[in-house]
Design an enzyme around this catalytic site. Structure first.
Site, PDB file in Angstrom:
ATOM      1  N   LYS A  81      53.972  32.212  70.929  1.00  0.00           N
ATOM      2  CA  LYS A  81      53.143  33.374  71.291  1.00  0.00           C
ATOM      3  C   LYS A  81      51.768  32.918  71.809  1.00  0.00           C
ATOM      4  O   LYS A  81      51.321  33.365  72.869  1.00  0.00           O
ATOM      5  CB  LYS A  81      52.939  34.288  70.064  1.00  0.00           C
ATOM      6  CG  LYS A  81      54.234  34.763  69.428  1.00  0.00           C
ATOM      7  CD  LYS A  81      53.985  35.661  68.239  1.00  0.00           C
ATOM      8  CE  LYS A  81      53.334  34.996  67.038  1.00  0.00           C
ATOM      9  NZ  LYS A  81      54.165  33.989  66.328  1.00  0.00           N
ATOM     10  N   ARG A  95      52.275  43.238  62.739  1.00  0.00           N
ATOM     11  CA  ARG A  95      53.235  42.451  61.965  1.00  0.00           C
ATOM     12  C   ARG A  95      53.925  43.286  60.906  1.00  0.00           C
ATOM     13  O   ARG A  95      54.741  42.755  60.156  1.00  0.00           O
ATOM     14  CB  ARG A  95      52.489  41.328  61.265  1.00  0.00           C
ATOM     15  CG  ARG A  95      52.559  40.002  61.981  1.00  0.00           C
ATOM     16  CD  ARG A  95      51.592  39.100  61.246  1.00  0.00           C
ATOM     17  NE  ARG A  95      52.026  37.752  61.224  1.00  0.00           N
ATOM     18  CZ  ARG A  95      51.493  36.803  62.004  1.00  0.00           C
ATOM     19  NH1 ARG A  95      50.592  37.089  62.876  1.00  0.00           N
ATOM     20  NH2 ARG A  95      51.911  35.582  61.890  1.00  0.00           N
TER      21      ARG A  95
HETATM   22  P1  AP5 Z   1      52.532  28.293  69.451  1.00  0.00           P
HETATM   23  O1  AP5 Z   1      52.347  28.861  70.804  1.00  0.00           O
HETATM   24  O2  AP5 Z   1      51.333  27.750  68.740  1.00  0.00           O
HETATM   25  O3  AP5 Z   1      53.339  29.342  68.514  1.00  0.00           O
HETATM   26  P2  AP5 Z   1      52.907  30.713  67.892  1.00  0.00           P
HETATM   27  O4  AP5 Z   1      54.042  31.649  68.059  1.00  0.00           O
HETATM   28  O5  AP5 Z   1      51.568  31.151  68.416  1.00  0.00           O
HETATM   29  O6  AP5 Z   1      52.823  30.284  66.369  1.00  0.00           O
HETATM   30  P3  AP5 Z   1      51.790  30.580  65.218  1.00  0.00           P
HETATM   31  O7  AP5 Z   1      52.116  29.611  64.098  1.00  0.00           O
HETATM   32  O8  AP5 Z   1      50.375  30.558  65.709  1.00  0.00           O
HETATM   33  O9  AP5 Z   1      52.178  31.981  64.789  1.00  0.00           O
HETATM   34  P4  AP5 Z   1      51.926  32.627  63.478  1.00  0.00           P
HETATM   35  O10 AP5 Z   1      52.369  33.985  63.805  1.00  0.00           O
HETATM   36  O11 AP5 Z   1      52.549  32.000  62.294  1.00  0.00           O
HETATM   37  O12 AP5 Z   1      50.359  32.364  63.214  1.00  0.00           O
HETATM   38  P5  AP5 Z   1      49.073  33.297  63.308  1.00  0.00           P
HETATM   39  O13 AP5 Z   1      47.940  32.447  63.675  1.00  0.00           O
HETATM   40  O14 AP5 Z   1      49.354  34.526  64.083  1.00  0.00           O
HETATM   41  O15 AP5 Z   1      53.660  27.148  69.556  1.00  0.00           O
HETATM   42  C1  AP5 Z   1      54.026  26.356  68.435  1.00  0.00           C
HETATM   43  C2  AP5 Z   1      54.282  24.910  68.878  1.00  0.00           C
HETATM   44  O16 AP5 Z   1      55.442  24.881  69.718  1.00  0.00           O
HETATM   45  C3  AP5 Z   1      53.130  24.297  69.713  1.00  0.00           C
HETATM   46  O17 AP5 Z   1      52.971  22.952  69.361  1.00  0.00           O
HETATM   47  C4  AP5 Z   1      53.601  24.441  71.177  1.00  0.00           C
HETATM   48  O18 AP5 Z   1      53.089  23.403  71.990  1.00  0.00           O
HETATM   49  C5  AP5 Z   1      55.126  24.355  71.023  1.00  0.00           C
HETATM   50  N1  AP5 Z   1      55.840  25.198  71.994  1.00  0.00           N
HETATM   51  C6  AP5 Z   1      55.498  26.467  72.395  1.00  0.00           C
HETATM   52  N2  AP5 Z   1      56.394  26.936  73.296  1.00  0.00           N
HETATM   53  C7  AP5 Z   1      57.331  25.947  73.461  1.00  0.00           C
HETATM   54  C8  AP5 Z   1      58.524  25.831  74.260  1.00  0.00           C
HETATM   55  N3  AP5 Z   1      58.943  26.831  75.066  1.00  0.00           N
HETATM   56  N4  AP5 Z   1      59.240  24.684  74.165  1.00  0.00           N
HETATM   57  C9  AP5 Z   1      58.836  23.670  73.344  1.00  0.00           C
HETATM   58  N5  AP5 Z   1      57.708  23.712  72.565  1.00  0.00           N
HETATM   59  C10 AP5 Z   1      56.975  24.844  72.625  1.00  0.00           C
HETATM   60  O19 AP5 Z   1      48.928  33.774  61.766  1.00  0.00           O
HETATM   61  C11 AP5 Z   1      48.529  32.871  60.756  1.00  0.00           C
HETATM   62  C12 AP5 Z   1      48.345  33.641  59.446  1.00  0.00           C
HETATM   63  O20 AP5 Z   1      47.313  34.634  59.568  1.00  0.00           O
HETATM   64  C13 AP5 Z   1      49.574  34.432  58.967  1.00  0.00           C
HETATM   65  O21 AP5 Z   1      50.483  33.636  58.226  1.00  0.00           O
HETATM   66  C14 AP5 Z   1      48.888  35.505  58.073  1.00  0.00           C
HETATM   67  O22 AP5 Z   1      48.492  34.980  56.835  1.00  0.00           O
HETATM   68  C15 AP5 Z   1      47.630  35.835  58.872  1.00  0.00           C
HETATM   69  N6  AP5 Z   1      47.833  36.915  59.850  1.00  0.00           N
HETATM   70  C16 AP5 Z   1      47.705  36.815  61.218  1.00  0.00           C
HETATM   71  N7  AP5 Z   1      47.954  37.999  61.809  1.00  0.00           N
HETATM   72  C17 AP5 Z   1      48.243  38.875  60.811  1.00  0.00           C
HETATM   73  C18 AP5 Z   1      48.617  40.252  60.801  1.00  0.00           C
HETATM   74  N8  AP5 Z   1      48.736  40.961  61.944  1.00  0.00           N
HETATM   75  N9  AP5 Z   1      48.874  40.822  59.597  1.00  0.00           N
HETATM   76  C19 AP5 Z   1      48.751  40.130  58.443  1.00  0.00           C
HETATM   77  N10 AP5 Z   1      48.411  38.823  58.385  1.00  0.00           N
HETATM   78  C20 AP5 Z   1      48.153  38.197  59.567  1.00  0.00           C
END
Ligand code: AP5
Length: 215
Positions: A15, A88
């Site tokens: 994402k 989410r």
């Molecule tokens: P990346 O693009 O970083 O993936 P992502 O989907 O953004 O993953 P996140 O871990 O950031 O998502 P998340 O939802 O867990 O975290 P968030 O920060 O929102 O890609 C991942 C890796 O794969 C990278 O190394 C990239 O290079 C590689 N890659 C990408 N595309 C690829 C492809 N096509 N092929 C190969 N490799 C690829 O949330 C963190 C925490 O915050 C949550 O756990 C929660 O505690 C809190 N939080 C955030 N939002 C909320 C909400 N709305 N409600 C409640 N709690 C929340």
């Protein structure tokens, strides 16, 4: 034309990677609740302190906190908003619909990025980001051209997230399947859902997203 979209998918689906491309290619504004919460943590705000342990365990932060964050940022939308990691839960999805309606905006598309769990584990455990500009890399699939130096801004400050470990990831996946995956049906029923194969090459995923936004 202004377009507002949600990027929906489990942790590591890509994402953030695709959101950054849309910002660069289309001048859209990325609203990542994860980034906002991490910024609150590192600036030591009361809210940041309260959510730190919850995030490190891989659990979801309460709806009222993240809805409040989105409400604060829903202005100056450029060519539209990319909601990355929000909503989410079903209450968050309802709240987003209300917030958009209040501000005279609409939701144009929800892109669900589908990736199997094994690939997610590999992606999360190999991920690192530039501590200066936030560019996202991966040990195997997207290393920096010069080891340890950001391709975009030249910084040598690379960071790995505290919740990118096997234990937190299990909880994050469980939270996704229990609380976030019902949004797939929710947006399908609202006729907004497009599903893309998030296992494909990054450029291919970007092309499918562009196609969905331009039709
Ligand atoms: P990346 O693009 O970083 O993936 P992502 O989907 O953004 O993953 P996140 O871990 O950031 O998502 P998340 O939802 O867990 O975290 P968030 O920060 O929102 O890609 C991942 C890796 O794969 C990278 O190394 C990239 O290079 C590689 N890659 C990408 N595309 C690829 C492809 N096509 N092929 C190969 N490799 C690829 O949330 C963190 C925490 O915050 C949550 O756990 C929660 O505690 C809190 N939080 C955030 N939002 C909320 C909400 N709305 N409600 C409640 N709690 C929340």
């Amino acid at each position: 034309m202004t377009i507002n979209i949600i990027l929906l998918g489990p942790p590591g689906a890509g994402k953030g990677t695709q959101a950054r491309r849309l910002v660069e290619d289309r001048g859209m504004v990325q609203l990542s609740t994860g980034d906002m919460l991490r910024a609150a943590r590192s600036s030591g705000t009361e809210m940041g302190k309260r959510v730190a342990a919850v995030m490190d365990r891989g659990e979801l932060v309460t709806d009222d906190i993240v809805i409040g964050l989105i409400r604060e940022h829903l202005s100056a939308g450029g060519q539209g908003f990319i909601f990355d990691g929000f909503p989410r839960t079903l209450p968050q999805a309802d709240a987003l619909g209300e917030l958009l309606a209040e501000t005279g905006m609409q939701l144009d598309a929800v892109i669900e990025m589908q990736v199997d769990d094994e690939a997610l584990v590999r992606r999360i455990t190999g991920r690192f980001t530039c501590g200066s500009c936030g560019e996202v890399y991966h040990d195997e699939t997207r290393p920096t051209k010069v080891p340890g130096v950001c391709d975009v801004c030249g910084s040598d400050k690379m960071v790995r997230r505290a919740d990118d470990n096997a234990d937190s990831l299990k909880t994050r996946l469980l939270e996704y399947y229990k609380k976030t995956s019902p949004l797939i049906g929710y947006y399908y029923a609202k006729d907004r859902l497009t599903q893309v194969d998030g296992l494909a090459e990054m450029d291919q995923v970007a092309a499918w997203i562009a196609q969905a936004l331009d039709t």
